[in-house]
Design a protein around this motif. Sequence first.
Motif, PDB file in Angstrom:
ATOM      1  N   ASN A   1     -12.274 -41.597  41.172  1.00 33.16           N
ATOM      2  CA  ASN A   1     -11.512 -42.844  41.252  1.00 33.16           C
ATOM      3  C   ASN A   1     -12.407 -44.068  41.145  1.00 33.16           C
ATOM      4  O   ASN A   1     -12.126 -44.993  40.372  1.00 33.16           O
ATOM      5  CB  ASN A   1     -10.730 -42.896  42.570  1.00 33.16           C
TER       6      ASN A   1
ATOM      7  N   ASP B   1     -13.713 -45.107  37.702  1.00 38.70           N
ATOM      8  CA  ASP B   1     -12.711 -45.261  36.634  1.00 38.70           C
ATOM      9  C   ASP B   1     -11.763 -46.403  36.983  1.00 38.70           C
ATOM     10  O   ASP B   1     -10.671 -46.184  37.523  1.00 38.70           O
ATOM     11  CB  ASP B   1     -11.941 -43.951  36.451  1.00 38.70           C
TER      12      ASP B   1
ATOM     13  N   THR C   1      -9.785 -48.207  35.220  1.00 37.48           N
ATOM     14  CA  THR C   1      -8.475 -48.104  34.579  1.00 37.48           C
ATOM     15  C   THR C   1      -7.548 -47.190  35.372  1.00 37.48           C
ATOM     16  O   THR C   1      -6.361 -47.491  35.576  1.00 37.48           O
ATOM     17  CB  THR C   1      -8.628 -47.580  33.140  1.00 37.48           C
ATOM     18  N   ARG C   2      -8.088 -46.082  35.836  1.00 39.34           N
ATOM     19  CA  ARG C   2      -7.312 -45.150  36.651  1.00 39.34           C
ATOM     20  C   ARG C   2      -6.887 -45.800  37.957  1.00 39.34           C
ATOM     21  O   ARG C   2      -5.728 -45.662  38.391  1.00 39.34           O
ATOM     22  CB  ARG C   2      -8.166 -43.918  36.915  1.00 39.34           C
TER      23      ARG C   2
ATOM     24  N   HIS D   1      -2.868 -46.246  38.857  1.00 39.75           N
ATOM     25  CA  HIS D   1      -2.301 -45.587  40.040  1.00 39.75           C
ATOM     26  C   HIS D   1      -1.770 -46.618  41.034  1.00 39.75           C
ATOM     27  O   HIS D   1      -0.744 -46.396  41.684  1.00 39.75           O
ATOM     28  CB  HIS D   1      -3.348 -44.710  40.699  1.00 39.75           C
TER      29      HIS D   1
END
Length: 389
Positions: A350, A353, A355-356, A360
Amino acid sequence: MTPVSRDPREPREPDHRRLICHIIFKLDYGGLENGVVNLINWMPTERYRHAILCLSHATDFKERIRRPAVPIIEIGKQTGKDPAAYARVYRALRQLRPWLVHTRNLPAIDMLVPARLAGVRRLVHSEHGLDAVELEGRHQRYNRLRRLSRLLVGHYITMSADLKQWLNAEVGIPPRDLSVVYNGVDIERFAPGARPRHLLPSGFAPDDALVIGTIGRLEPVKDQVTLAQALVGLLQAHPELSRRVRLLVVGDGALRAPMQAVLAAAGFQDHAWLPGFRDDIPDLYRCMDLFVLPSRREGISNTLLEAMASGLPVVATRVGGNPELVLEGVTGDLVPAADPAALARSLHGNLTDPTRLAAHGRAGRDRAVAVFSQAAMIGGYTRVYDALA
């Protein structure tokens, strides 16, 4: 038996609304207590009014009740066996004369007997989650008590489908007597916003910090020690993250010292801030980049809902009602309980990243708004109460 009143003024005219008395162990910081306070604050006042009977005591958490004239009675039950507490509960209920008594979790379930003896004919019992002594829900003596409660209880409420299935399979409560009412979250109070990083201690975090956060009682069932171990594992395996990654743990309890010991042994004590219980919770969520719930058992976590409503990506253990809240790979990750290595891998995936994290967080906010609203929770409780009229 000590009555506590937030508004000493008594109504001049008789109040003919139906009185619901919520019996809980104590009114303190916690998910169960937060749910009771939210129910009282949000439920329309036309038909029902409320009182709280605390078997132990009430803390300053009672100040979160915004409704006027909500009686709060402290029974002062002693640790262990205290037969006189049953008599005090009986006298309190004879004085209050509630239309309905709603007991919550195992510590309150045996107060169904004095409630019935006091003349209360409508009894509801809720299960909010299991604690450390019965993680699997198969404690014979406790479940025997729950089975006996069927002689008195008109309806049961659980916070999750997982708990409903457990009460049916392990305790034998028939489905017709069971309802699931998910906790609701105040989506306006808990919402994305500007990051008030000035709330963090001076020098604790750089401007580009990645703050991992958790909120809750520091108790074995919540297992924040595993989170501390995962942070150590993450920073030892990826020392390049040491400059930016910080841990914020809001709450207090028995695990404070063990958490600090884990961090200190690895030399990362300066990477964590444990401020205890706080009243500026919405702002502290906005200080975080990732919310983690490392519990060994959960019903439906208020803090998980609050984090999602705040637009945070989440990592939670795959236990209890957590999979009913977290859509894996959409609003966050689910990891095994008591597995620091698995949690460390999720943290790394997490935090590296962006973007992730952003995707989320947006999806979690959307899910909280669409599924776990105040209106849905109030509607669930009202349907149960109305059906017993």
